[in-house]
Design an enzyme around this catalytic site. Structure first.
Site, PDB file in Angstrom:
ATOM      1  CG  HIS A 172      -2.040  -1.020   1.061  1.00  0.00           C
ATOM      2  ND1 HIS A 172      -3.307  -0.686   0.663  1.00  0.00           N
ATOM      3  CD2 HIS A 172      -2.045  -2.371   1.205  1.00  0.00           C
ATOM      4  CE1 HIS A 172      -4.052  -1.775   0.582  1.00  0.00           C
ATOM      5  NE2 HIS A 172      -3.305  -2.822   0.924  1.00  0.00           N
TER       6      HIS A 172
ATOM      7  CG  ASP B 114       0.162   9.379   0.787  1.00  0.00           C
ATOM      8  OD1 ASP B 114       0.100   8.203   1.182  1.00  0.00           O
ATOM      9  OD2 ASP B 114      -0.565  10.286   1.219  1.00  0.00           O
TER      10      ASP B 114
HETATM   11  C1  GDG Z   1      -1.994   3.877   3.324  1.00  0.00           C
HETATM   12  C2  GDG Z   1      -0.983   4.555   2.393  1.00  0.00           C
HETATM   13  C3  GDG Z   1      -2.709   4.549   0.584  1.00  0.00           C
HETATM   14  C4  GDG Z   1      -8.753  10.454   7.877  1.00  0.00           C
HETATM   15  N1  GDG Z   1      -9.242  11.200   8.874  1.00  0.00           N
HETATM   16  C5  GDG Z   1     -10.409  10.670   9.236  1.00  0.00           C
HETATM   17  C6  GDG Z   1     -10.653   9.562   8.440  1.00  0.00           C
HETATM   18  N2  GDG Z   1      -9.617   9.448   7.605  1.00  0.00           N
HETATM   19  C7  GDG Z   1      -9.469   8.411   6.580  1.00  0.00           C
HETATM   20  C8  GDG Z   1      -9.611   8.990   5.190  1.00  0.00           C
HETATM   21  C9  GDG Z   1      -8.875   7.969   4.339  1.00  0.00           C
HETATM   22  C10 GDG Z   1      -7.858   7.390   5.309  1.00  0.00           C
HETATM   23  O1  GDG Z   1      -8.180   7.852   6.596  1.00  0.00           O
HETATM   24  C11 GDG Z   1      -6.447   7.868   4.990  1.00  0.00           C
HETATM   25  O2  GDG Z   1      -6.033   7.187   3.843  1.00  0.00           O
HETATM   26  P1  GDG Z   1      -4.764   7.609   2.997  1.00  0.00           P
HETATM   27  O3  GDG Z   1      -4.784   6.876   1.732  1.00  0.00           O
HETATM   28  O4  GDG Z   1      -4.815   9.076   2.798  1.00  0.00           O
HETATM   29  O5  GDG Z   1      -3.477   7.299   3.888  1.00  0.00           O
HETATM   30  P2  GDG Z   1      -2.864   6.109   4.848  1.00  0.00           P
HETATM   31  O6  GDG Z   1      -3.650   5.925   6.066  1.00  0.00           O
HETATM   32  O7  GDG Z   1      -1.446   6.501   5.082  1.00  0.00           O
HETATM   33  O8  GDG Z   1      -2.928   4.756   3.983  1.00  0.00           O
HETATM   34  C12 GDG Z   1      -1.715   5.410   1.372  1.00  0.00           C
HETATM   35  C13 GDG Z   1      -3.581   3.741   1.521  1.00  0.00           C
HETATM   36  O9  GDG Z   1      -2.827   3.022   2.474  1.00  0.00           O
HETATM   37  C14 GDG Z   1      -4.457   2.756   0.745  1.00  0.00           C
HETATM   38  O10 GDG Z   1      -3.679   1.886  -0.014  1.00  0.00           O
HETATM   39  O11 GDG Z   1      -3.520   5.399  -0.190  1.00  0.00           O
HETATM   40  O12 GDG Z   1      -0.801   6.003   0.497  1.00  0.00           O
HETATM   41  O13 GDG Z   1      -0.064   5.345   3.142  1.00  0.00           O
HETATM   42  O14 GDG Z   1      -9.729   6.950   3.928  1.00  0.00           O
HETATM   43  O15 GDG Z   1     -10.968   9.118   4.876  1.00  0.00           O
HETATM   44  N3  GDG Z   1     -11.770   8.822   8.540  1.00  0.00           N
HETATM   45  C15 GDG Z   1     -12.675   9.203   9.467  1.00  0.00           C
HETATM   46  N4  GDG Z   1     -12.461  10.235  10.313  1.00  0.00           N
HETATM   47  C16 GDG Z   1     -11.359  10.977  10.234  1.00  0.00           C
HETATM   48  O16 GDG Z   1     -11.194  11.931  11.014  1.00  0.00           O
HETATM   49  N5  GDG Z   1     -13.800   8.508   9.589  1.00  0.00           N
END
Ligand code: GDG
Length: 726
Positions: A160, A367
């Protein structure tokens, strides 16, 4: 597909308190669609936050209710495997932050142990026909552990995060072990082509395997490489955005921010997300565009994460200091520029925030994908938001209509924010529409479906490409029953593994003992048949009682006479000088490559050259050679990082035929790993049994995966010859 899907991730998507409740997350939603179509089991760490229940009770409950199978970790394992090796050794490097990489003694051992614990859990639920799908960097050793335990299983792995360039990855203390771990999979998936390219290049350079753009061929297995950009759970967004309670949230926030434009930042607290640099850009923006100070609010919503790791505590401190400084400097009586939220908010509220925001400011330093960018688009029902997106997020590959920024260029970022806030509506819509369409079309389910389909269609048989049957113990027993047997054994790649410098591939004590024991067997003659020169064979293999055949059958040395003789006396070698010249030219222009001249062949070695450059130069050289050699009495062979031109009058097959015509054997076993051995495999003599070692096309009747398998097989042969009844 008949079986179930076994999904394995570091954590199970559940919260264990007094009650057990499912949690949401990208992977859960991605697999929700999959769950409808296949049976699914999920294996992961069950973190018990607070619960009176025993582990057994918890395990039984979650298995019954969700078909989840927990792995329980001790506090030391959590510290060393999770916070330590996974998040402080591997994570920073995957994101190009080598300066933050830490490695404490014992962490890797614990990482290995925990991966073994996961392997136990998978083995316990696996049934033939199941498909195994492993997620992320916490479990990089698991694919090969499972490959050993369940050789026939279909195993997929998805990373990921980014996979960094070789120059970064090579600094990891366990760079080779982790790559070898991944190669146990049939399919390794990445978010972008760039990551897959880096992975392939690291494998070629660190493990020395040949690789095509979409697959790595190694030992006795093919690992396919695929690109699968993850998407959002589009249905969850559609559903949420259509509820009344969502609408109330939306109206509330719309009213709250009616006087200002909103720039939204949402992320997990992580140094990869670039929050301090973002704050620098915000500060510069407020300084450079003073007219915006009363008109814009930046909402910085940060979800706490990995709080016990020092680098995460540092980053939090930096962020909070910067925010209070900026607010102190630029707040007016009517506006505070930064609204800071340091906790998770409910999904519905998050969606409403996405929708009311005029700009999403997504500026990670690195990312893997970044789902926030895609989620923001999914909530822009009126197509009137602007996405400012870092070039260093995997998402930028797909969302090229966003305003792309280099987060390290603070001035450019500040100016882009100003541009985003002053764009006209038509321009905004033109950019937004195709991106929104894309995030709904290629969503999380599509992603999971794609991966599973790709893994399913990988032809199991391809693992030993167009393999004839494996040489089995039954075949061996039958062979051992014969009274007069000849063994023609190739050396490099058959009896002994390759190493980078051919002169270092000397036989160890164990191998010498094995050959000696073979030669001591009554009724068994051993021939070591190699492309090596006489000198090497003399030095390392002359005291073990075998007949040595050097240079692909040009010379031989019997253990009785102990002197080298030619098998064929008149051979045309007039071409050697011309070919050596061409080879020398290529060696000069390919650092690491060198030329070896033998009595009846010339070899261009590129094992020590840059693997990608070496492969490219080898194909160039071959192109040239085909023209040069068309009328010469030579043959060209390529493979195992060499290009060789040898006399067409000399080959291993002719040598073997010579020996078996003079000493009649009831069975002849010949084993080899490369194209030069094919000349033995094509001989049409019913007494010959041929075995190819490793991958690749062959005319041999049987196959064995590796030199280790050859040695094990020969050990068993000795046992059965000594005591046929055992
Ligand atoms: C890894 C990789 C890759 C955030 N704040 C709240 C909340 N979120 C949720 C968002 C989103 C998730 O968290 C964050 O996802 P990301 O993709 O931005 O980043 P990582 O957690 O680092 O994930 C990344 C991912 O895996 C998938 O393969 O894209 O690059 O690092 O879904 O919505 N959700 C809620 N409240 C919040 O305050 N409910």
């Amino acid at each position: 597909m008949n079986g179930k899907i076994i999904c394995i991730s570091n954590r199970l998507p559940i919260k264990i308190e007094d009650e057990i409740s499912p949690t949401s997350g990208g992977l859960v939603s991605a697999l929700r669609g999959v769950k409808g179509s296949y049976d699914m089991a999920w294996i992961g760490w069950a973190e018990i936050t607070s619960s009176e229940m025993s582990r057994d009770e918890i395990a039984a409950l979650i298995q019954e209710n969700f078909n989840y199978h927990p792995v329980f970790l001790s506090p030391r394992e959590v510290e060393e495997y999770y916070f330590g090796f996974s998040n402080s050794t591997i994570w920073p490097l995957l994101h190009y932050m080598s300066n933050l990489m830490q490695n404490e003694p014992g962490w890797y051992t614990t990482y290995k142990q925990v991966n073994e614990t996961f392997a136990d859990a998978v083995t316990a639920v696996y049934e033939p026909g199941d498909l195994i799908w492993i997620h992320d960097y916490h479990l990089m050793l698991l694919p090969s552990m499972l490959r050993h335990r369940l050789p026939g299983a279909k195993i997929g792995f998805f990373l990921h995060t980014p996979f960094p360039s070789f120059e970064i990855w090579r600094t990891h203390p366990y760079r080779q072990e982790l790559l070898s771990g991944l190669l146990g999979a049939d399919l390794v998936g990445f978010h972008t082509f760039g990551y897959s390219r880096h992975f392939r290049s690291s494998v070629m350079r660190l493990l020395g395997y040949e690789a095509e753009i979409n697959k790595i061929i190694h030992d006795h297995h093919i690992t396919h490489i695929g690109v699968f950009p993850i998407g959002i759970d589009s249905e969850a967004f559609e559903e949420t955005l259509s509820t009344r309670s969502y609408n109330r949230q939306y109206q509330r926030l719309k009213k709250e921010f009616r006087k200002t434009k909103v720039v939204l930042n949402v992320e997990r607290l992580d140094y990869t997300k670039g929050i301090p640099r973002k704050l620098q850009a915000i500060e510069l923006f407020l300084e450079k565009y003073p007219e915006q100070r009363n008109k814009v609010v930046f909402i910085i919503q940060v979800v706490p994460s990995r709080e016990t790791i020092e680098s995460y505590q540092d980053i939090r401190e930096q962020i909070e200091l910067a925010i209070s400084r900026i607010n102190g400097k630029y707040a007016t009586t009517s506006n505070t520029p930064i609204h800071y939220i340091y906790h998770a908010i409910p999904f519905e509220e998050l969606c409403a925030l996405y929708e009311i925001s005029d700009v999403a400011f997504v500026a990670p330093l690195r990312d893997g994908m970044n789902l926030v960018a895609k989620e923001y688009l999914a909530c822009q029902r009126n197509n009137n938001g602007v996405l400012v997106l870092s070039e260093f997020a995997g998402a930028s590959q797909e969302l090229f209509n966003a305003l792309l920024i280099n987060p390290f260029n603070t001035e450019q970022v500040a100016d882009t924010l100003q541009f985003a806030l002053t764009m006209d509506q038509e321009d905004i819509r033109e950019r937004m529409y195709p991106m929104i369409k894309k995030v709904y079309k290629y969503d999380a389910r599509q992603w999971a479906d794609d991966f599973i389909r790709s893994l399913t269609v990988i032809d199991g048989d391809e693992r030993l490409a167009d393999a004839p049957v494996l040489f089995s113990d039954d075949d061996l027993r039958q062979l051992a029953q014969h009274e007069s047997i000849a063994l023609f054994l190739d050396y490099d790649g058959t009896l002994r593994e390759f190493v980078n410098q051919p002169e270092k591939a000397v036989p160890g004590k164990k191998l010498l003992k094995l050959i000696r024991e073979l030669t001591d067997l009554p009724g068994v003659d051993v021939y070591i048949i190699s492309g090596r020169k006489k000198e090497f064979m003399d030095k390392h293999l002359s005291r073990i009682g075998a007949t040595l055949i050097s240079e692909h059958g040009l010379f031989y040395r019997s253990p009785v006479l102990k002197k080298w003789q030619s098998i064929k006396t008149l051979v045309d070698l007039s071409w050697k000088e011309q070919i050596t010249e061409v080879f020398n030219q290529y060696a000069l222009s390919t650092p690491g490559a060198f030329v070896e001249t033998k009595a009846a062949s010339v070899v261009w070695h590129y094992r020590s050259a840059d693997p990608e450059f070496g492969q490219w130069k080898a194909s160039q050289l071959l192109g040239e050679l085909y023209e040069v050699v068309s009328n010469l009495p030579v043959q060209i062979s390529q493979g195992q990082k060499i290009v060789e031109i040898s006399s067409s009058e000399i080959n291993k097959g002719a040598a073997l035929a010579h020996f078996i015509s003079t000493c009649r054997y009831s069975r002849v076993l010949c084993i080899g790993d490369d194209v030069t051995d094919e000349s033995m495999f094509v001989l049409e003599d019913p007494s010959i049994i041929s075995i190819k070692v490793g991958m690749g096309k062959t005319r041999a009747a049987f196959r064995l995966p590796s030199p280790q398998h050859v040695r094990d097989m020969l050990e068993r042969f000795i046992e059965w010859k000594r005591s046929p009844a055992s």
